[in-house]
Scaffold this motif. Structure first.
Motif, short mmCIF file in Angstrom:
data_model
loop_
_atom_site.label_atom_id
_atom_site.label_comp_id
_atom_site.label_asym_id
_atom_site.label_seq_id
_atom_site.Cartn_x
_atom_site.Cartn_y
_atom_site.Cartn_z
N ARG A 1 0.85 -1.19 0.00
CA ARG A 1 0.00 0.00 0.00
C ARG A 1 0.89 1.24 0.00
O ARG A 1 2.00 1.22 0.53
CB ARG A 1 -0.92 0.01 1.22
CG ARG A 1 -1.88 -1.17 1.25
CD ARG A 1 -2.91 -1.07 2.33
NE ARG A 1 -2.30 -1.22 3.64
CZ ARG A 1 -2.99 -1.29 4.78
NH1 ARG A 1 -4.30 -1.22 4.76
NH2 ARG A 1 -2.37 -1.44 5.93
N ILE A 2 0.39 2.30 -0.56
CA ILE A 2 1.13 3.56 -0.62
C ILE A 2 0.98 4.29 0.71
O ILE A 2 -0.13 4.48 1.20
CB ILE A 2 0.60 4.43 -1.78
CG1 ILE A 2 0.83 3.70 -3.10
CG2 ILE A 2 1.29 5.80 -1.80
CD1 ILE A 2 0.16 4.33 -4.29
N ASN A 3 2.10 4.69 1.27
CA ASN A 3 2.15 5.46 2.52
C ASN A 3 1.51 4.76 3.71
O ASN A 3 1.06 5.41 4.65
CB ASN A 3 1.51 6.85 2.33
CG ASN A 3 2.24 7.67 1.30
OD1 ASN A 3 3.46 7.59 1.20
ND2 ASN A 3 1.50 8.44 0.53
N GLU A 4 1.41 3.46 3.64
CA GLU A 4 0.88 2.65 4.75
C GLU A 4 1.65 1.34 4.78
O GLU A 4 2.21 0.92 3.77
CB GLU A 4 -0.61 2.34 4.54
CG GLU A 4 -1.53 3.53 4.62
CD GLU A 4 -2.98 3.09 4.49
OE1 GLU A 4 -3.41 2.29 5.34
OE2 GLU A 4 -3.65 3.54 3.57
N ASP B 1 2.24 -2.65 4.53
CA ASP B 1 1.60 -3.67 3.70
C ASP B 1 0.42 -4.28 4.44
O ASP B 1 0.40 -4.37 5.66
CB ASP B 1 2.60 -4.78 3.36
CG ASP B 1 3.70 -4.32 2.41
OD1 ASP B 1 3.62 -3.19 1.88
OD2 ASP B 1 4.64 -5.10 2.20
#
Length: 170
Positions: A155-158, A160
């Motif tokens: 995930r982007i900026n979070e 996985d």
């Protein structure tokens, strides 16, 4: 309880079930699974559920003309390793939190097993969130599934999203 094939007209009821499940998770501080935003406001999620209906793989459980559960079956999700034999994949399973304890999920999984057998398929797989306390993985194990392979969705900026594929021989 009656199980029937769902169509586009059922998409709002399925999204409402997902919204209710998210609210339940958020109220318990379990936001890692689905976050905090309602599914009904996500164009991606609306498109996904509509696609399940259009593919004829969406089923709903009803009691007294009220949708209390939903099941989507079909091909495996793109983020999981493919099976090595023909399978039926549980793409979605969600139940009404107000109806907890009535075995709606188990009944829908029995329906999936029946669909697989009708198609001559001997493998039923599902994936689920594997984070938190592992309760969801244990739920599927109680339903007769065994752990197959763990995976992670970037995930982007979070962090996985941790997932677990579970399998059941039929």
């Amino acid at each position: 309880m009656m199980i029937r094939r769902a169509g586009r007209d059922d998409v709002p009821a399925v999204l409402a079930l997902l919204d209710g499940a998210t609210e339940w998770l958020v109220a318990r501080g379990r936001i890692d699974q689905w976050g905090t935003a309602p599914h009904s406001t996500s164009p991606r999620r609306v498109e996904q559920i509509t696609g399940f209906a259009d593919d004829h793989g969406l089923w709903v459980a009803q009691t007294n003309d009220r949708v209390v559960g939903a099941l989507a079956v079909g091909a495996a999700m793109e983020y999981v390793p493919p099976a090595t034999e023909p399978e039926l994949y549980v793409r979605l399973l969600v139940t009404d939190r107000a109806s907890a304890g009535q075995n709606i999920g188990g009944t829908l999984l029995d329906h999936a097993r029946g669909l697989a057998r009708e198609d001559g398929v001997h493998l039923l797989r599902v994936d689920c969130f594997a984070g938190g306390d592992g309760a969801l993985v244990r739920y599927y194990e109680r339903q007769g599934f065994t752990r197959d392979v763990a995976f992670a969705v970037p995930r982007i900026n979070e962090p996985d999203w941790p997932g677990q594929v579970l399998a059941q021989r039929l």
